[in-house]
Every structure is written in C-alpha cells, then in structure tokens.
Design an enzyme around this catalytic site. Structure first.
Site, PDB file in Angstrom:
ATOM      1  N   CYS A 151      28.023 -41.032  91.904  1.00  0.00           N
ATOM      2  CA  CYS A 151      27.157 -40.714  90.757  1.00  0.00           C
ATOM      3  C   CYS A 151      25.675 -40.898  91.086  1.00  0.00           C
ATOM      4  CB  CYS A 151      27.537 -41.573  89.568  1.00  0.00           C
ATOM      5  SG  CYS A 151      29.308 -41.725  89.335  1.00  0.00           S
ATOM      6  N   HIS A 291      20.731 -43.774  83.136  1.00  0.00           N
ATOM      7  CA  HIS A 291      22.021 -43.314  83.662  1.00  0.00           C
ATOM      8  C   HIS A 291      22.943 -43.057  82.475  1.00  0.00           C
ATOM      9  CE1 HIS A 291      25.190 -42.643  86.473  1.00  0.00           C
ATOM     10  NE2 HIS A 291      25.877 -43.698  86.107  1.00  0.00           N
ATOM     11  N   GLU A 302      22.997 -51.613  82.124  1.00  0.00           N
ATOM     12  CA  GLU A 302      21.729 -50.912  82.350  1.00  0.00           C
ATOM     13  C   GLU A 302      20.671 -51.448  81.376  1.00  0.00           C
ATOM     14  OE1 GLU A 302      21.875 -46.621  82.112  1.00  0.00           O
ATOM     15  OE2 GLU A 302      19.916 -46.425  83.088  1.00  0.00           O
ATOM     16  N   LYS A 323      23.165 -37.344  79.522  1.00  0.00           N
ATOM     17  CA  LYS A 323      24.633 -37.206  79.540  1.00  0.00           C
ATOM     18  C   LYS A 323      25.205 -37.020  78.138  1.00  0.00           C
ATOM     19  CE  LYS A 323      25.369 -39.671  83.894  1.00  0.00           C
ATOM     20  NZ  LYS A 323      23.989 -40.133  84.170  1.00  0.00           N
ATOM     21  N   HIS A 328      28.871 -36.263  82.138  1.00  0.00           N
ATOM     22  CA  HIS A 328      28.567 -36.915  83.409  1.00  0.00           C
ATOM     23  C   HIS A 328      28.872 -35.930  84.549  1.00  0.00           C
ATOM     24  CE1 HIS A 328      27.892 -39.609  86.558  1.00  0.00           C
ATOM     25  NE2 HIS A 328      28.569 -40.670  86.145  1.00  0.00           N
ATOM     26  N   PHE A 387      29.649 -45.451  91.065  1.00  0.00           N
ATOM     27  CA  PHE A 387      30.905 -46.193  91.128  1.00  0.00           C
ATOM     28  C   PHE A 387      30.997 -46.868  92.505  1.00  0.00           C
ATOM     29  CE2 PHE A 387      35.654 -46.073  90.838  1.00  0.00           C
ATOM     30  CZ  PHE A 387      35.744 -46.627  89.585  1.00  0.00           C
TER      31      PHE A 387
END
Lengths: 401, 286
Positions: A151, A291, A302, A323, A328, A387
């Site tokens: 990601c 994100h 975050e 997103k 995503h 990830f």
C-alpha cells in the site's frame, strides 16, 4: 547538485473517472466509486462490493497493465514532453505495482483438464514487464525502478523519483502506481484476513475512514502517474509547473505482521523524515492527505501519529481521505492521492471525506467533512502505510499561481 | 566509500532441495525473535531473513547501534506460492473440471488458511527482516531481476552517502524451486526447468574511508520492444533473481582477493537492455 523537483504532468484512471478531468469532477461532487463487483460473480463471498474502474475495456488479461499504460500516456501528454525531449534527457520510470494476476481458471486447466502450460496464459504477465513496456513506449534511458511495498508502493515510487531528480541523476521521471486486485483470489484473500468491510447492502457509504461505524476498507483499483522534472528542464522548455515534490521519508515499523504499531511509531517516523527532508516546519503544513483506510486499527494509529507530530496544530490542520471515494487502490493508492493533492492546489480546495458522519473518538482530527473546503493551501503532507509495516510520506507544494 | 562488513549466501539445487529446506526451517526457527511468526513465512521470506540475520551477526554491528539509522534494500523473485494450499483450493473450486466461482465461494473460501495471504505477499520478506533485526530505518522493496537488485545497491549507497543511515542491508532472495515457476519454465521450454535453484544473498554496507570498496555503480539502459516477445522475455525475467546472488558473490569474492589499490570491474548485461558496471576497489586494510 540539488534541483527543485517540479510536477509538470498528471494522469489518472480511477473508479470515479477515467481521466483527470472526470476524476476531478467526481472528487468535488462527492461521488463514491463503490458498487457491486461486476468483473466476476462475487456474491458468494463475504464482501462483494468494490470500487471498480468503469466503462473501460482491457487489452491485457491483467487489467492493471492497461491502467498503467492509459494513465502514463495521459501524464506524458499533459506534460507536453515530446519523445525527442525525453530521449535527450536523463529519463526513467518509477512505478509502484501489485502482484502478478493469479488465475484459478488456468491452474485448474493444468491440473484437471490435461492442458499443458503451453496452451494457457497461466500467470501470464509478470508485473515488471509493464515497467519495461512503458519505458520502451516513451524512450526512457535509465532502468525503471519497481516498487512492491504494497500500500506504500505508489508513494515510495514518487519519493524515489523525487530523490533521483533532486540529486541530478535524472532530469525527468514518470512516477506513479497501478493496481487491481479485483479478482477471486484477491477479494477472497482480503476477506479471509478480515481487512475489508462487509457492508454489502450499502456500497456507496461503505468506505468511511475515521467514522465511528467504519469496519474495514473497500477495495479499489486504478492507476495514476506524475511527470517529475528538474526545474532547469521545466524552465528550459517552458513547461507549466503544476506543483513540486519537496520532501520524502519512509520507515519500517518492525512491529507486527498485520497490525500497525499502536502508537504509530513508524507512521510518525515517515512523516518526520519527509518533513526534515523538506526543511519545512510543522507550522508550514496546511493540510494532510491521510492514508485513511477505514480499518479499525489503522485510522486511530494514523491519528495518534499525526497528533504526536503536529501537537496542538493537529486541531486545526485539515485532513482529507480520498479512499472514502475511490476505495483502497493498494499499490496505486499513493499515486492517485498525490494527484488529488495536485488538483487540490489548482482549485485551492480540499475534497470532503465522504461518509464521515460521526467521527470516532480515537480519530479526532480536523476532518474535512460534509462539504469541500476552500482555503489557502501551499503544502500538503501525504501518507501511505503498507501492510507489514512499510510507511511512506511525501510533502507536496503548490505550483506558481 | 563503502565497506562490506558482513555478507552471506544461501543456495540449494533441485535434488537436494527438500533436505535444504528442512535445514532452512530448522536454522531460521532457531534465530527468530518470535517463533510464532514462523508459520507466516514463505520459503522466500525464510531465505531472506536467514541470510540477513547471519550477515548481521557476521558483521558484528555494535550493540548500541541506532536501528532507526539502518536501511533495508531488498529484491525478491516472483511467484512465491506454495503448491499444497493452492492444490487444495483448486479441488474445492470446480464443477465438471471447470473453475466455478460459486463452489470457490462455498468450499474453497472456507478452507482457505488466512496465512496464505501473508505468505503470498512479496513484501513480507522486508517485514520479517526488519522485525527480526529491529530495524526501523529507510527501505526499498523491489523485484525481480539483476537491474532491480542494482537499484537496491545504488539506493543503499546513496542513503549512506546522504548520511541518513549508518548501515545498508542489501539483499536478494528467490524461491525458484516452486511449482509455479516450474510451470512457467516448462511453458517456455526453459533450461532452468531442469534445475531450478533457490538462493539468497545479503551484503551489509557501511560508509567509511578505508577498506574494501564499491567505488561506483554505472548502468545504461536501452529498453527493448517487449510487444512481440513477451514469452521470450518472460523466460529471461525468471533467470534474474539468481543473478542477484551471483553478482553479490562475485563482488565479495573479488573484493576479498583484491590487492591494495587494485581495481576490478564487474560487468553484467540483462535481457531487458540494462548494462551494469560495478567498479570495485582493493582493500587498504579492514
């Protein structure tokens, strides 16, 4: 040698628009790209919604190759660069890309129908070939850099390109990302680890970063590219400068195979390193492109990291989550979101985070919600967290007004 | 200037692969910070982590080294999938020997081990390396060939030169003795199908004024027209991960045998159109 790094072209194909113009309109109209999956019958899986690219026919079986070709062509065209100019400069590609398309049909044909691997297109297109196809099409003369940091890959690709142009090793670099995991194995794999929302009945409101009722991400797909160019090169050919990349940092969590560090240590490090690289102060940051996946653990982490970095300024620094509109997009996410920031500078307007009806108490940032936000924005901090604990942040500056 | 201060290489051939993998499992289990994570590791992850841990130990890095100032730069091979779990999924995904999404959703999905997702992600080699060493610095994660590994080397060197890290862990790993890779070789009639080789290599670099040196890395690139030659090129790309280990080995071997002030060059050409020249300098002292 240190060059200022200009953005002189952008291109995108997304679930809410197949080019920059359509994408921009949908962003500010608050259009969700989510719906029932149409590429295959996913109705029997726990999640059967996604943000798919629409009205697009692919030439390659692995559709992310087509996405990459389309978005990169738009970016180069938008930059006004000719093939001759590219070939004369030190030029390259930096691309974030996902895994090879894994085909269950082909595997079953080999296993049960006696077909040889010669008769099928089994795992037909290693993703790195896409990079060499783009390089050949535009005549780049330095090896492409291929980023597979999940990601964070799109943001890493832009950060890497920025550093190469800044240091003078490249004059021009096409940077971005492409991905699609909207296939049976991709959807099933994410379902099995509980990363995606199962709010199938309400696809348009299912992607809800930072909301109290969020329960996982909606998978997206697409591609976006930016032409990064040294200021010397851009000025010499009279290019229009859309913005600048002025900082990049990345970091490793070294914490957990699936979860982010609970205090967002890696997220903090990547933002701080980007800030240090830019030479700016936190007081300079006007907004954050987060994100914001809408998973239960990522959003609070975050938030924590942003509050640690900004202190009291976190209460007044607007944050927006793309997103919520496009889902995503994995390896393309950072690139699509960076293009979003360039569009935001042009309009001096941040799009709203869609579906943020009730802010989770652990996600108490200054969210742009309910309506878009006009303002005076010069610097945007952009985050992507992968990830496995790979974190990447950029600082983007608006172009000359 | 850069000094190699630790390195390691692992490889196995086809015939002894089963034995080698048993040994790999035993060895990596003994070194993991958390043994529970073993079940999350693909063969490629194990190869990379084991090689990196051994290199780190061999390099004798100071115990008080700030691990946020260590960077990891890795290149992995493609298709790191295990056969057994995919075979199971196939059996539970068919009607009349054809893939049936309904059956897949009902049977295969429910039998799918969540660990499969982790094992299939190529970036997990980076996680396992960083986690076991506690490294939180910069990174670059790429695949799948020599020119990509050279980008790792260049990026590690650049970050050292910029002073943002003290050590660069530059590595490659590829799981080539793998049923998908073999299918691929078979389709292409490729020689490596007879003798696929798993391999890994790691070099640990640091900036210094003395010692064994990688003086320069020069590349040139003339992209090839892939359009009509996809099958041909696909065969080449699979060869490349092994090449990373071979070049790492060549660098270390040449550096070790290099005399004072003696320079050597390693040249390599890839089928994608990249030519690489790595200039090495002799040891003044180590």
């Amino acid at each position: 040698m240190s060059n200022r790094v200009c953005i002189t072209g952008i291109g995108a194909i997304t679930p809410i628009g197949n080019d920059i113009e359509a994408f921009e309109k949908s962003l500010y109209d608050g259009v969700s790209g989510a719906g029932e999956i149409t590429r295959f019958d996913a109705s029997g899986l726990p999640t059967h919604i996604a943000c798919e690219v629409k009205d697009f026919s692919a030439n390659y079986r692995d559709i992310k190759v087509d996405f990459a070709l389309k978005a990169s062509r738009e970016a180069i065209s938008n930059s006004g660069l000719s093939t001759d100019q590219i070939k004369k400069a030190n030029s390259s590609l930096s691309i974030g890309i996902g895994l090879e398309l894994f085909s269950m049909d082909d595997l079953i044909d080999v296993r049960f129908n006696g077909k040889t691997s010669n008769e099928i297109s089994f795992l037909n297109f290693p993703s790195d070939l896409c990079a060499h196809m783009i390089s050949h099409e535009f005549g780049f003369n330095h090896s492409p850099a291929i980023h597979i940091s999940a990601c964070a890959a799109g943001t890493d690709a832009i950060g890497d390109a920025y550093k190469k142009v800044k240091s003078g090793s490249l004059d021009i670099c096409l940077a971005g990302g492409t991905d699609s995991m909207v296939n049976p194995m991709g959807i099933a794999g994410f379902c099995r680890i509980g990363a995606m929302t199962t709010d199938n009945e309400n696809p348009k409101t299912a992607s809800r970063p930072f909301d109290k009722n969020r329960n996982g991400f909606v998978l997206g797909e697409g591609a976006a590219f930016l032409v990064l160019e040294s200021e010397t090169s851009a000025i010499a050919r009279g290019a229009k400068v859309l913005g600048y990349i002025v900082g990049h940092g990345n970091s490793l969590d070294a914490h957990s195979v699936s979860d982010p560090h609970p205090e967002g240590r890696g997220a903090y490090d990547s933002m701080k390193r980007a800030l240090d690289d830019s030479g700016l102060d936190i007081s300079d940051i006007d907004a954050i492109s987060v994100h914001g996946t809408a998973t239960p653990k990522n959003d609070p982490t975050e938030t924590y990291a942003i509050k640690t970095l900004l202190g009291d300024k976190a209460k007044t620094t607007p944050v927006f989550a793309t997103k919520s509109l496009v889902g995503h997009c994995i390896s393309a996410a950072g690139a699509i979101e960076t293009v979003t920031s360039v569009i935001a500078f042009k309009r001096q307007e941040l799009h709203q985070t869609l579906n943020l009806d009730e802010v989770d108490e652990s996600c108490d940032l200054c969210h742009v919600r309910e309506e878009n936000l006009k303002g005076d924005f010069k610097y945007i901090l952009k985050n992507s967290f992968g990830f496995g604990g790979q974190n990447s942040s950029l600082i983007i500056e608006r172009g000359p007004q | 200037m850069r000094i190699k201060s630790g390195y390691n290489f692992i490889s196995s051939d086809f015939e002894s692969n089963q034995l080698a993998m048993k040994s790999l499992d035993t060895e990596i289990k003994g070194l993991l910070k958390d043994r529970k994570l073993f079940k999350f590791m693909s063969k490629q992850d194990k190869l990379m982590a084991l090689c990196a841990l051994k290199s780190w130990e061999q390099a004798k890095i100071e115990e008080d080294q700030d691990l946020s100032r260590v960077g990891i730069y890795l290149c992995v091979g493609i298709l790191p999938f295990d056969e057994a779990p995919l075979e199971k999924l196939c059996v539970k995904s068919i009607t009349d020997n054809k893939f049936d999404i309904k059956v897949f959703s009902d049977l295969a999905y429910n039998s799918m081990n969540p660990l499969l997702t982790f094992k299939c992600l190529p970036n997990m080699a980076l996680f396992h390396t960083s986690y076991n060493l506690g490294v939180t610095g910069r990174y670059f994660m790429t695949y799948s060939g020599v020119s990509d590994w050279v980008q790792c080397l260049q990026k590690g060197i650049k970050d050292l030169e910029d002073g943002i890290i003290d050590y660069a862990i530059v590595g490659s790993a590829c799981d080539q003795d793998n049923f998908l890779v073999r299918q691929f070789y078979q389709r292409l009639g490729h020689d490596l199908n007879k003798d696929p080789i798993d391999s890994a290599s790691v070099m640990i670099l640091r900036r210094d004024d003395l010692g064994l040196q990688i003086k320069d890395v020069i590349e040139s690139y003339r992209p090839v027209d892939i359009g009509n030659k996809i099958s041909e090129i696909q065969g080449k790309t699979l060869e490349l991960p092994l090449g990373c280990s071979q070049i790492s080995l060549e660098i270390v071997t040449k550096l070790e045998s290099a005399k004072e002030n003696h320079c050597e060059t390693i040249d390599h050409h890839t089928d994608f159109g990249t030519s690489i020249s790595i200039e090495l300098g002799g040891a003044q002292h180590e």
